[in-house]
Design an enzyme around this catalytic site. Structure first.
Site, short mmCIF file in Angstrom:
data_model
loop_
_atom_site.label_atom_id
_atom_site.label_comp_id
_atom_site.label_asym_id
_atom_site.label_seq_id
_atom_site.Cartn_x
_atom_site.Cartn_y
_atom_site.Cartn_z
N GLU A 116 0.86 -1.20 0.00
CA GLU A 116 0.00 0.00 0.00
C GLU A 116 0.89 1.25 0.00
OE1 GLU A 116 -3.21 1.13 -0.25
OE2 GLU A 116 -2.21 3.05 0.04
N GLY A 153 -7.83 3.68 1.76
CA GLY A 153 -8.42 3.68 0.42
C GLY A 153 -9.38 4.84 0.24
N CYS A 189 -12.62 5.10 -0.61
CA CYS A 189 -13.97 5.05 -0.05
C CYS A 189 -13.97 5.61 1.37
CB CYS A 189 -14.47 3.61 -0.07
SG CYS A 189 -15.99 3.38 0.84
N GLY A 243 -19.62 19.91 -13.36
CA GLY A 243 -19.95 18.49 -13.40
C GLY A 243 -21.38 18.28 -12.95
N GLY A 244 -21.97 17.15 -13.37
CA GLY A 244 -23.36 16.90 -13.01
C GLY A 244 -23.58 15.45 -12.64
N HIS A 273 -47.76 -2.42 6.20
CA HIS A 273 -48.38 -1.13 5.92
C HIS A 273 -48.40 -0.27 7.19
CE1 HIS A 273 -51.15 1.80 4.23
NE2 HIS A 273 -51.86 1.72 5.35
C1 LIG Z 1 -16.22 11.97 -3.55
C2 LIG Z 1 -16.45 10.51 -3.85
C3 LIG Z 1 -17.58 9.88 -3.36
C4 LIG Z 1 -17.80 8.53 -3.63
N1 LIG Z 1 -18.92 7.94 -3.13
C5 LIG Z 1 -19.16 6.64 -3.39
C6 LIG Z 1 -20.31 5.99 -2.88
O1 LIG Z 1 -21.14 6.60 -2.20
N2 LIG Z 1 -20.50 4.68 -3.14
C7 LIG Z 1 -19.62 3.96 -3.90
O2 LIG Z 1 -19.84 2.77 -4.12
N3 LIG Z 1 -18.51 4.55 -4.42
C8 LIG Z 1 -18.25 5.87 -4.16
N4 LIG Z 1 -17.11 6.44 -4.65
C9 LIG Z 1 -16.17 5.62 -5.44
C10 LIG Z 1 -15.36 4.66 -4.53
O3 LIG Z 1 -14.76 5.40 -3.50
C11 LIG Z 1 -14.31 3.93 -5.35
O4 LIG Z 1 -14.92 3.28 -6.45
C12 LIG Z 1 -13.59 2.85 -4.55
O5 LIG Z 1 -13.11 3.37 -3.33
C13 LIG Z 1 -12.42 2.29 -5.37
O6 LIG Z 1 -11.74 1.30 -4.66
P1 LIG Z 1 -10.34 0.77 -5.22
O7 LIG Z 1 -9.91 -0.34 -4.33
O8 LIG Z 1 -10.41 0.52 -6.66
O9 LIG Z 1 -9.34 2.01 -5.07
P2 LIG Z 1 -8.80 2.78 -3.79
O10 LIG Z 1 -9.66 2.63 -2.62
O11 LIG Z 1 -8.47 4.14 -4.27
O12 LIG Z 1 -7.47 1.99 -3.42
C14 LIG Z 1 -6.31 2.08 -4.20
C15 LIG Z 1 -5.12 2.01 -3.26
O13 LIG Z 1 -3.95 1.79 -4.03
C16 LIG Z 1 -2.88 2.52 -3.46
N5 LIG Z 1 -1.87 2.69 -4.51
C17 LIG Z 1 -1.96 3.42 -5.64
N6 LIG Z 1 -0.83 3.28 -6.39
C18 LIG Z 1 -0.03 2.43 -5.71
C19 LIG Z 1 1.28 1.87 -5.95
N7 LIG Z 1 1.97 2.17 -7.04
N8 LIG Z 1 1.80 1.03 -5.04
C20 LIG Z 1 1.12 0.71 -3.91
N9 LIG Z 1 -0.10 1.21 -3.62
C21 LIG Z 1 -0.68 2.04 -4.52
C22 LIG Z 1 -3.55 3.81 -3.00
O14 LIG Z 1 -2.79 4.45 -2.01
C23 LIG Z 1 -4.91 3.33 -2.51
O15 LIG Z 1 -4.92 3.08 -1.12
C24 LIG Z 1 -16.85 7.79 -4.40
C25 LIG Z 1 -15.71 8.43 -4.89
C26 LIG Z 1 -15.50 9.76 -4.62
C27 LIG Z 1 -14.26 10.43 -5.16
#
Ligand SMILES: Cc1cc2nc3c(=O)[nH]c(=O)nc-3n(C[C@H](O)[C@H](O)[C@H](O)COP(=O)(O)OP(=O)(O)OC[C@H]3O[C@@H](n4cnc5c(N)ncnc54)[C@H](O)[C@@H]3O)c2cc1C
Length: 485
Positions: A39, A46, A48, A200-201, A463
C-alpha cells in the site's frame, strides 16, 4: 532478477490496499495463498473511507439533519432558529473517518497476509520494485515497522493490481491559473465559501451541490450534457433538477466551457449554452468532473499489461493481457463504485486460486446518489435497455401518492420497475425518493433470485411502509404479463 525458476517470494502480491485490494487479499489469504499487500498511500484506508463514500455521506447526513430541523414546523414542532458550527460538522466527519480507517488498519494488520507500505512499480512480469513513501513517518505510526526505508524488490507468481484512481486534470489549462478545489479539498475546508461554482453533473457533483447549498452557500452547477445524472434515466435527472432549483441551486445544462478568469476575490466561468455566452462568478470553483485510473507510475509495460487511456484492460475474469496479473477496482473500471471493486477483487483472487475461472457479473449493478431525495437504480435503466436493444415493459409510481411518504412530507420522486414482457422477470428498478438507496435493495434481492413482477407483487409488505410502494408498479406490470398455464 536472480531467483530459481518458478520460485517466488509470494503466491500473490496485491498492489493497493483499498476496497478492491483488501477484498482480493482476504480471499487469497483465506484460500491459503502466501499473500502480500503493498500500500503506497500517505494514509491507509483507500478512497472510499478516506476521501470518497464515507466522508461525503457523513457531511450529507449533517445537511439532512439541518434541513429537517429547519422544516420541523411542518409537523407542528418548534425548533427555533436553526444554526450550525461548521468546524463541528467537519470534526464529527473526521472522527468517524478516523474510526473507519483505524478499523481497516486493524484488518490489514491482522496477520492473515503480509502488509507493507511502499509504492510498487513493475520491473518485470513477476517482480516489483518497492519505493519508500514520501514524507515517511507522517500519519502512519502503526506501520513504521513495516515501512521500507530504501528501494527493495519482491517477486510473486501472481499479482492483483488495485491501485484505484486519481483526480482528473482540469478541463481547460486556464483553470489551473484561476485555481479551483477538488472533491478532496472540499472535504477538508476550514470555512464555507459564500458562493461556489460546481463543474460536473454526476453523483459527486450533485452530492456536494446539495451539501453546500443546505449549509447556506450559493451554488451554481454547470453540466455539459443535457441533464444532470446522465447515467440515470432522464426522469431521474429532471426530478433532481426540480428539487435542486427549489432549494436555490442554479443549474445550467447542455453547456460548453469557454473561459475562466479571476478578478479580486471572485472567479468567473464563462460557457456557451444554446449559442449564448453566459458568465457566472463565485468565490470558489469545485471541479467535480471525475477521476482517472491511477496507473501511470506502475511501469505496466515492463509486465506486459496493456492499458487504454490509462485504464487497465481486463477480461470478465479480471485477467489482464499478462494472464497471471489481475486487476480490480477503479484502475480497471468500468464502474467506479465500491461493491464492484470488492466483487472484482474477489473474482480476481478466486481465479488465482481455482482452475475453474469465475466471471464478474454486472447484472445486479447498483448505483446510488445520496442527495435528498436519494437516487438509485439496479440492473437495467430504460436508457441502458434501449441502447442494448432489450425488450421491456416499464411502470412507475410517484411518492406524492403514497401513504408513508405523505406522512414524511417526502413527495418528490417515484419508483420504476422494468420487466421482461413475457415471463415478467424483473430486469431493473429505479427509485428517486426518500431512502431510495435503501429501498432499491428490495429490487436487488428480487433480481438476485430472478423473481417476476407477479411474485414481487404477491410478496407481503407491511403497511404503512415506504417499501410497499414497489407493489404498485409490480401489480401494474403483472396485469400485462400473460398468466402461466
Ligand atoms: C467523492 C467521492 C464519493 C464517492 N462515493 C461513493 C459511494 O457513495 N458509493 C460507492 O460505491 N462509491 C463511491 N465512490 C467511489 C469509490 O470510493 C471507489 O470506487 C472505490 O473506493 C475504489 O476502490 P479501489 O480499491 O479501486 O481504489 P482505492 O480505494 O483508491 O485503493 C487504491 C489504493 O492503491 C494505493 N496505490 C496506488 N498506487 C499504488 C502503488 N503504485 N503502489 C502501492 N499502492 C498504490 C492507493 O494508495 C490506494 O490506497 C466515491 C468516490 C468519490 C471520489
Amino acid at each position: 532478477m536472480k531467483r530459481k525458476r518458478g520460485q517466488f517470494d509470494f503466491d500473490v502480491a496485491i498492489i493497493g490496499g483499498g476496497s478492491g485490494g483488501f477484498a482480493a487479499a482476504r480471499t487469497a489469504a483465506g484460500a491459503g495463498l502466501n499473500t502480500i499487500v503493498v500500500e503506497g498511500g500517505e494514509e491507509v484506508g483507500g478512497l472510499c473511507i478516506l476521501r470518497g463514500c464515507m466522508p461525503t455521506k457523513a457531511l450529507l447526513y449533517a445537511a439532512e439533519v439541518k434541513h429537517l430541523a429547519e422544516h420541523a414546523k411542518t409537523w407542528g414542532v418548534r425548533a427555533g432558529k436553526v444554526s450550525f458550527d461548521f468546524a463541528k460538522v467537519m470534526a464529527r466527519k473526521n472522527a468517524q473517518i478516523k474510526d473507519f480507517a483505524d478499523y481497516r488498519v486493524q484488518q490489514l494488520k491482522a496477520g492473515k497476509f503480509k502488509f507493507i507500505r511502499a509504492n510498487a512499480r513493475f520491473l518485470d512480469a513477476h517482480t516489483v520494485a518497492l519505493n519508500s513513501l514520501r514524507g515517511s513517518g507522517r500519519k502512519s505510526a502503526p506501520f513504521n515497522q513495516s515501512r521500507l526505508t530504501s528501494a527493495a524488490t519482491i517477486s510473486a507468481k501472481n499479482f492483483v493490481i488495485a491501485t484505484g484512481s486519481r483526480l482528473a486534470p482540469s478541463p481547460l489549462p486556464l483553470f489551473d491559473d484561476v485555481g479551483f478545489i477538488t472533491s478532496d479539498d472540499a472535504l477538508t475546508l476550514k470555512r464555507l465559501p459564500k458562493s461556489l461554482i460546481i463543474l460536473g453533473g454526476g453523483a459527486v457533483a450533485c452530492e456536494f451541490a446539495q451539501f453546500f447549498a443546505r449549509f447556506g452557500v450559493k451554488v451554481t452547477l454547470i453540466q455539459r450534457s443535457g441533464h444532470i445524472l446522465k447515467e440515470f434515466d432522464t426522469d431521474a435527472g429532471t426530478e433532481i433538477e426540480k428539487v435542486f432549483r427549489r432549494e436555490g441551486i442554479q443549474i445550467f445544462t447542455g453547456t460548453k466551457l469557454l473561459d475562466a478568469k479571476r478578478k479580486g476575490k471572485l472567479k468567473t466561468v464563462s460557457f456557451d449554452q444554446s449559442g449564448k455566452t453566459i458568465s457566472i462568478s463565485a468565490e470558489e470553483i469545485l471541479f467535480a468532473l471525475g477521476r482517472i485510473p491511477n496507473t501511470a507510475t506502475l511501469n505496466l509495460e515492463n509486465a506486459g499489461v496493456k492499458t487504454e487511456n490509462g485504464r487497465i484492460i481486463a477480461n470478465s475474469k479480471m485477467q489482464t493481457s499478462a494472464p497471471h496479473i489481475f486487476a480490480a477496482g477503479d484502475c480497471t473500471g468500468p464502474h467506479e463504485i465500491v461493491h464492484i471493486a470488492i466483487h472484482q477483487g474477489e473474482v480476481a483472487a478466486h481465479n488465482i486460486v481455482n482452475p475453474k475461472l469465475r466471471q464478474t457479473d454486472y447484472r445486479l449493478l447498483i448505483s446510488v446518489m445520496f442527495t435528498e431525495p436519494q437516487v438509485a437504480f439496479v440492473g437495467l435503466t430504460e436508457k441502458a435497455a434501449a441502447a442494448r436493444g432489450i425488450k421491456f415493459l416499464a411502470a412507475s409510481y410517484p411518492f406524492n401518492d403514497h401513504g408513508k411518504s405523505l406522512i414524511m412530507e417526502a413527495k418528490d420522486g417515484f419508483v420504476k420497475l422494468l420487466c421482461d414482457p413475457k415471463p415478467g422477470e424483473i430486469l431493473g428498478g429505479s427509485c428517486v425518493g426518500p431512502l431510495g438507496g435503501e429501498l432499491i435493495h428490495e429490487v436487488v434481492a428480487a433480481m438476485a433470485k430472478r423473481m417476476t413482477v407477479r411474485e414481487l407483487a404477491a410478496m407481503p409488505h407491511y403497511h404503512p411502509t415506504l417499501a410497499e410502494i414497489w407493489t404498485y408498479p409490480a401489480e401494474e406490470l403483472a396485469e400485462q404479463i400473460p398468466a402461466k398455464k
